[in-house]
Design a protein around this motif. Structure first.
Motif, PDB file in Angstrom:
ATOM      1  N   VAL A  68       1.095  -1.190   0.339  1.00 54.67           N
ATOM      2  CA  VAL A  68       0.215  -0.011   0.258  1.00 54.67           C
ATOM      3  C   VAL A  68       0.900   1.330  -0.083  1.00 54.67           C
ATOM      4  CG1 VAL A  68      -1.903   1.386   1.317  1.00 54.67           C
ATOM      5  CG2 VAL A  68      -2.116  -0.760   1.111  1.00 54.67           C
ATOM      6  N   GLY A  69       1.691   1.009   1.294  1.00 54.75           N
ATOM      7  CA  GLY A  69       2.683   2.472   0.914  1.00 54.75           C
ATOM      8  C   GLY A  69       3.667   2.618  -0.218  1.00 54.75           C
ATOM      9  N   MET A  70       4.062   1.685  -0.947  1.00 57.25           N
ATOM     10  CA  MET A  70       4.688   2.168  -2.089  1.00 57.25           C
ATOM     11  C   MET A  70       3.759   2.228  -3.573  1.00 57.25           C
ATOM     12  SD  MET A  70       7.661   1.894  -3.450  1.00 57.25           S
ATOM     13  CE  MET A  70       7.848   1.799  -5.026  1.00 57.25           C
ATOM     14  N   ALA A  71       2.797   1.631  -3.445  1.00 59.38           N
ATOM     15  CA  ALA A  71       1.600   1.745  -4.650  1.00 59.38           C
ATOM     16  C   ALA A  71       1.895   3.894  -4.172  1.00 59.38           C
ATOM     17  CB  ALA A  71       0.626   0.900  -4.617  1.00 59.38           C
ATOM     18  N   THR A  72       1.103   3.963  -3.197  1.00 58.90           N
ATOM     19  CA  THR A  72       0.625   5.256  -3.454  1.00 58.90           C
ATOM     20  C   THR A  72       1.662   6.571  -3.407  1.00 58.90           C
ATOM     21  OG1 THR A  72       0.937   5.167  -0.818  1.00 58.90           O
ATOM     22  CG2 THR A  72      -1.282   4.753  -1.419  1.00 58.90           C
ATOM     23  N   ALA A  73       2.441   5.646  -2.437  1.00 58.17           N
ATOM     24  CA  ALA A  73       3.981   6.645  -2.833  1.00 58.17           C
ATOM     25  C   ALA A  73       4.626   6.786  -4.457  1.00 58.17           C
ATOM     26  CB  ALA A  73       5.053   6.144  -2.286  1.00 58.17           C
ATOM     27  N   SER A  74       4.459   5.621  -4.931  1.00 58.29           N
ATOM     28  CA  SER A  74       4.457   5.830  -6.765  1.00 58.29           C
ATOM     29  C   SER A  74       3.614   6.516  -7.425  1.00 58.29           C
ATOM     30  CB  SER A  74       4.283   4.611  -7.487  1.00 58.29           C
ATOM     31  OG  SER A  74       5.405   3.617  -6.157  1.00 58.29           O
ATOM     32  N   ALA A  75       2.184   6.636  -6.957  1.00 62.00           N
ATOM     33  CA  ALA A  75       1.729   7.109  -8.067  1.00 62.00           C
ATOM     34  C   ALA A  75       1.275   8.985  -7.580  1.00 62.00           C
ATOM     35  CB  ALA A  75      -0.417   6.856  -7.277  1.00 62.00           C
ATOM     36  N   VAL A  76       1.535   9.263  -6.406  1.00 60.03           N
ATOM     37  CA  VAL A  76       1.794  10.573  -6.522  1.00 60.03           C
ATOM     38  C   VAL A  76       2.507  11.139  -6.749  1.00 60.03           C
ATOM     39  CG1 VAL A  76      -0.428  10.885  -4.568  1.00 60.03           C
ATOM     40  CG2 VAL A  76       2.486  10.728  -4.528  1.00 60.03           C
ATOM     41  N   THR A  77       3.888  10.422  -7.026  1.00 54.41           N
ATOM     42  CA  THR A  77       5.350  11.021  -7.026  1.00 54.41           C
ATOM     43  C   THR A  77       6.050  10.332  -8.147  1.00 54.41           C
ATOM     44  OG1 THR A  77       6.003  10.714  -5.026  1.00 54.41           O
ATOM     45  CG2 THR A  77       7.831  10.646  -6.831  1.00 54.41           C
ATOM     46  N   LEU A  78       5.447   9.863  -9.353  1.00 56.12           N
ATOM     47  CA  LEU A  78       5.788   9.154 -10.616  1.00 56.12           C
ATOM     48  C   LEU A  78       4.781   9.483 -11.544  1.00 56.12           C
ATOM     49  CD1 LEU A  78       7.202   5.865 -10.088  1.00 56.12           C
ATOM     50  CD2 LEU A  78       8.484   7.882  -9.605  1.00 56.12           C
ATOM     51  N   PHE A  79       3.559   9.807 -11.262  1.00 51.86           N
ATOM     52  CA  PHE A  79       2.343  10.356 -12.330  1.00 51.86           C
ATOM     53  C   PHE A  79       1.804  11.862 -11.640  1.00 51.86           C
ATOM     54  CE2 PHE A  79       2.607   5.869 -12.050  1.00 51.86           C
ATOM     55  CZ  PHE A  79       3.780   5.397 -13.116  1.00 51.86           C
ATOM     56  N   ASP A  80       1.124  12.367 -13.216  1.00 50.87           N
ATOM     57  CA  ASP A  80       0.603  13.696 -12.734  1.00 50.87           C
ATOM     58  C   ASP A  80      -1.036  13.345 -12.938  1.00 50.87           C
ATOM     59  OD1 ASP A  80       0.245  16.325 -11.731  1.00 50.87           O
ATOM     60  OD2 ASP A  80       0.736  17.165 -13.446  1.00 50.87           O
ATOM     61  N   PHE A  81      -1.536  13.223 -12.170  1.00 49.55           N
ATOM     62  CA  PHE A  81      -3.485  13.476 -12.912  1.00 49.55           C
ATOM     63  C   PHE A  81      -4.581  14.115 -11.652  1.00 49.55           C
ATOM     64  CE2 PHE A  81      -1.844  10.426  -9.273  1.00 49.55           C
ATOM     65  CZ  PHE A  81      -3.002  10.454  -8.275  1.00 49.55           C
ATOM     66  N   PRO A  82      -5.765  14.754 -12.079  1.00 46.89           N
ATOM     67  CA  PRO A  82      -6.070  15.740 -11.641  1.00 46.89           C
ATOM     68  C   PRO A  82      -6.451  15.167  -9.941  1.00 46.89           C
ATOM     69  CG  PRO A  82      -7.320  14.513 -13.788  1.00 46.89           C
ATOM     70  CD  PRO A  82      -5.831  13.928 -13.232  1.00 46.89           C
ATOM     71  N   GLY A  83      -6.318  16.380  -8.998  1.00 50.21           N
ATOM     72  CA  GLY A  83      -6.262  16.154  -7.703  1.00 50.21           C
ATOM     73  C   GLY A  83      -4.888  15.132  -6.988  1.00 50.21           C
ATOM     74  N   ARG A  84      -4.278  15.552  -7.829  1.00 56.93           N
ATOM     75  CA  ARG A  84      -2.737  14.641  -7.133  1.00 56.93           C
ATOM     76  C   ARG A  84      -2.870  15.533  -5.883  1.00 56.93           C
ATOM     77  NH1 ARG A  84       3.070  14.991  -8.210  1.00 56.93           N
ATOM     78  NH2 ARG A  84       2.685  16.351  -9.035  1.00 56.93           N
ATOM     79  N   ARG A  85      -2.631  16.863  -5.391  1.00 53.50           N
ATOM     80  CA  ARG A  85      -2.183  17.670  -4.779  1.00 53.50           C
ATOM     81  C   ARG A  85      -3.327  17.154  -3.367  1.00 53.50           C
ATOM     82  NH1 ARG A  85       3.176  19.238  -5.347  1.00 53.50           N
ATOM     83  NH2 ARG A  85       3.072  20.544  -7.634  1.00 53.50           N
ATOM     84  N   VAL A  86      -4.534  17.122  -3.736  1.00 58.37           N
ATOM     85  CA  VAL A  86      -5.226  16.792  -2.843  1.00 58.37           C
ATOM     86  C   VAL A  86      -4.785  15.401  -2.373  1.00 58.37           C
ATOM     87  CG1 VAL A  86      -7.608  16.176  -1.834  1.00 58.37           C
ATOM     88  CG2 VAL A  86      -6.957  18.157  -3.813  1.00 58.37           C
ATOM     89  N   VAL A  87      -4.371  14.257  -3.108  1.00 60.53           N
ATOM     90  CA  VAL A  87      -4.260  13.071  -2.815  1.00 60.53           C
ATOM     91  C   VAL A  87      -3.299  13.119  -1.276  1.00 60.53           C
ATOM     92  CG1 VAL A  87      -3.976  11.020  -3.615  1.00 60.53           C
ATOM     93  CG2 VAL A  87      -6.035  12.094  -4.373  1.00 60.53           C
ATOM     94  N   GLU A  88      -2.288  14.182  -2.777  1.00 64.33           N
ATOM     95  CA  GLU A  88      -0.537  13.905  -1.379  1.00 64.33           C
ATOM     96  C   GLU A  88      -1.166  14.081   0.064  1.00 64.33           C
ATOM     97  OE1 GLU A  88       2.709  15.129  -4.850  1.00 64.33           O
ATOM     98  OE2 GLU A  88       1.784  16.644  -3.711  1.00 64.33           O
ATOM     99  N   TRP A  89      -1.867  15.398   0.488  1.00 67.27           N
ATOM    100  CA  TRP A  89      -1.911  15.576   1.489  1.00 67.27           C
ATOM    101  C   TRP A  89      -2.404  14.146   2.389  1.00 67.27           C
ATOM    102  CZ3 TRP A  89      -6.599  16.714   3.986  1.00 67.27           C
ATOM    103  CH2 TRP A  89      -7.732  17.088   3.128  1.00 67.27           C
ATOM    104  N   ALA A  90      -3.764  13.569   1.866  1.00 67.19           N
ATOM    105  CA  ALA A  90      -4.990  13.277   1.965  1.00 67.19           C
ATOM    106  C   ALA A  90      -4.801  11.827   2.850  1.00 67.19           C
ATOM    107  CB  ALA A  90      -6.190  13.156   1.676  1.00 67.19           C
ATOM    108  N   LEU A  91      -3.147  11.213   2.072  1.00 64.59           N
ATOM    109  CA  LEU A  91      -2.632  10.492   2.029  1.00 64.59           C
ATOM    110  C   LEU A  91      -2.276  10.111   3.387  1.00 64.59           C
ATOM    111  CD1 LEU A  91      -1.021   8.610  -1.574  1.00 64.59           C
ATOM    112  CD2 LEU A  91      -2.613   8.271   0.079  1.00 64.59           C
ATOM    113  N   LEU A  92      -1.635  11.526   4.203  1.00 66.35           N
ATOM    114  CA  LEU A  92      -1.534  11.264   5.348  1.00 66.35           C
ATOM    115  C   LEU A  92      -2.970  11.142   6.198  1.00 66.35           C
ATOM    116  CD1 LEU A  92       0.888  13.798   4.803  1.00 66.35           C
ATOM    117  CD2 LEU A  92       1.684  11.833   4.770  1.00 66.35           C
TER     118      LEU A  92
END
Length: 535
Positions: A68-92
């Motif tokens: 879970v941790g690696m999948a979420t970190a890869s998604a917000v770091t390696l890719f750009d998609f609508p709402g990424r900025r919201v997801v970055e802090w929501a995952l905390l």
């Protein structure tokens, strides 16, 4: 003379903060025939079960938080998609949820008599259990995975943001497809960070008592409390605590080794490659997949538990024990405030000593005092109560036991052993931003000793000290194992009351103190998200 007094003070602080570990080591010096019989009996009865359950739980949680941790970190770091900025802090957000609160929430809603299974049986004419039992090893794995994955997410995200985008851009220019870039470039780059995050998550898993006790899972932590409180066998509790401490020491070694590898990789890689490399832009179905990967952990680790706890809270609003709640909150805030103040004071003394006398002795002493955060609460309890029992045997009328168990002394001592390291890390990070040239200039102007701290360091450390106090305050508010045993009489805290009410199947009443702990836990999450955005 001043240096000698400082060394003596540091040794006293070290003894004060490492007493639990020293007491456990000393307990083996009293090993005799009776102690050997106890150990053999445990080895023939409960010890294999404790070992198998603890290892199985740790392996499953390690796999879960890593994925879970690696999948979420890869998604917000390696890719750009609508709402990424919201997801970055929501995952905390799951960092604000104590694991035992997540366990109470899922049990209340998904158990056999819960609203979901009841509604399904009534709607479709079903009989018996619709879902598997929540209070099981699988349920504990689910709770720990979605409560602790942010440890892996944070470290893996930091590691990937250092070099992944540049190296993946280079791999793309060499003709590598996206799947190969992720598999052969990004994932190996984050491997040390994932290992360090998994080790931290497993230390929290081993230290937990609320989830395993509530779910009836026989781990080392539950066995320690059972041996001490139910069987009145302090020696057996000490032996189990020693085994648990050895497991934690192994995890600490793995975490430090992974951190060294991570720092080495960053130093070797640096920030070469420029800023022209950008995350891969996702479109269409891949956007939905990214949202699913990032949304499921937030939903399972924060949103659903909060909604599950709000349902009984709002349904029985008029029947909630508000008068008692004020007393529980006051006890929690009083103990947390006192512990945070003392922890910050000790951290300032230790960090200042390292700053002024950065020799091997001082650094070694401070490192020893900072190990307490890795010591589980159950081990702290046993380590504090063992010497108290020995003193009571030697001097029955000394009243030492009453001072430790019937006043705030024992519980605050346990808090300082566990959380002084949290304050120390924050204060030392503040000191790292103060140039050594300021100290040299102050000494040339005649400012030394305590005046150097008050006139030069303190104005520059205020933000770090405030952050340290906040972190310790929140950690003390959520601490359950040590509080459950060492709290003074008639001084129940929010964490203890939530556990007791949930254990008595009064989950509706437990939702009020549990959600209060979640609100308090949001404070450091907000602070952390702001820090990450500023960086």
């Amino acid at each position: 003379m001043t240096r000698w007094l400082t060394s003596a003070l540091l040794l006293l602080l070290t003894l004060f903060l490492t007493l639990p570990v020293l007491a456990l080591v000393a307990s083996w010096m009293r090993f005799d025939a009776a102690a050997q019989d106890v150990l053999l009996q445990m080895a023939q009865t409960v010890l294999p079960g404790y070992t198998a359950t603890t290892i199985g739980l740790c392996v499953a949680v390690a796999v879960g938080v890593a994925v879970v941790g690696m999948a979420t970190a890869s998604a917000v770091t390696l890719f750009d998609f609508p709402g990424r900025r919201v997801v970055e802090w929501a995952l905390l957000l799951p960092l604000a949820m104590p694991a035992y609160v997540v366990a109470y929430a899922y049990t209340d809603y998904l158990q056999f008599s819960g609203p979901l299974q009841t509604a399904l049986r009534e709607s479709f004419g079903l009989h018996g259990r619709v879902f598997p039992e929540v209070r099981s090893l699988g349920g504990a794995v689910w709770v720990f995975t979605f409560a602790l994955y942010p440890y892996v997410y944070l470290l893996a995200r930091t590691a990937l943001s250092e070099r992944a985008a540049q190296l993946m851009e280079a791999a793309r220019l060499l003709g590598a497809p996206l799947s190969r870039r992720v598999r052969e470039v990004a994932l190996p780059l984050a491997r040390p960070a994932v290992a360090a995050g998994v080790a931290l998550a497993l230390m929290e898993t081993l230290a937990d008592y609320g989830v395993v006790s509530y779910f009836g899972i026989q781990t080392f932590t539950a066995g320690i409390y059972k041996a001490w409180l139910s069987m009145d066998m302090p020696l057996a509790a000490a032996q189990l605590a020693t085994l648990l401490l050895l497991l934690v020491a192994l995890l600490m070694w793995l975490e430090h080794r992974a951190q060294r590898r991570l720092r080495f990789a960053v130093q070797r890689g640096g920030r070469a490659g420029g800023d022209e490399a950008q995350p891969v832009q996702l479109r269409g179905a891949r956007v939905a997949l990214a949202w699913a990967v990032c949304g499921l952990p937030v939903l399972a680790g924060f949103v659903l538990p909060v909604l599950f706890m709000l349902r009984p809270l709002l349904g029985g609003w008029d029947e909630l024990p508000w008068a008692a709640f004020v007393g529980w909150a006051f006890n929690s805030v009083r103990l947390a405030g006192l512990s945070a103040t003392l922890a910050v004071g000790l951290a300032l003394v230790l960090a200042f000593a390292v700053r002024v006398w950065p020799d091997t002795f001082t650094r070694g002493v401070v490192q020893l005092t900072s190990l307490g955060y890795a010591v589980p609460g159950a081990v702290v309890v046993v380590g504090l109560l063992l010497p108290v029992g020995w003193l009571q045997q030697v001097a029955p009328h000394s009243g030492v036991g009453a001072w430790v168990t019937a006043t705030a002394l024992g519980i605050v001592w346990a808090y300082l052993v566990r959380f002084c390291a949290v304050a120390l890390q924050s204060v030392q990070s503040g000191y790292a931003r103060i140039p050594a040239s300021l100290d040299d200039s102050a000494r040339m102007l005649g400012t030394t000793g305590l005046a150097l701290m008050l006139r030069v360091h303190w104005p520059l450390l205020r933000r770090s000290v405030a952050a340290a106090a906040l972190l310790v305050f929140v950690d003390v508010m959520k601490e359950l194992p040590a509080t459950l045993v060492l709290r003074p009489f008639n001084s129940d805290t929010l964490a203890v009351v939530a556990y007791q009410l949930a254990r008595d199947e009064r989950l509706g009443e437990a939702s009020l103190p549990a959600l209060t702990l979640v609100l308090v836990g949001l404070l450091p999450v907000i602070l952390l998200s702001r820090t990450l955005r500023s960086r």
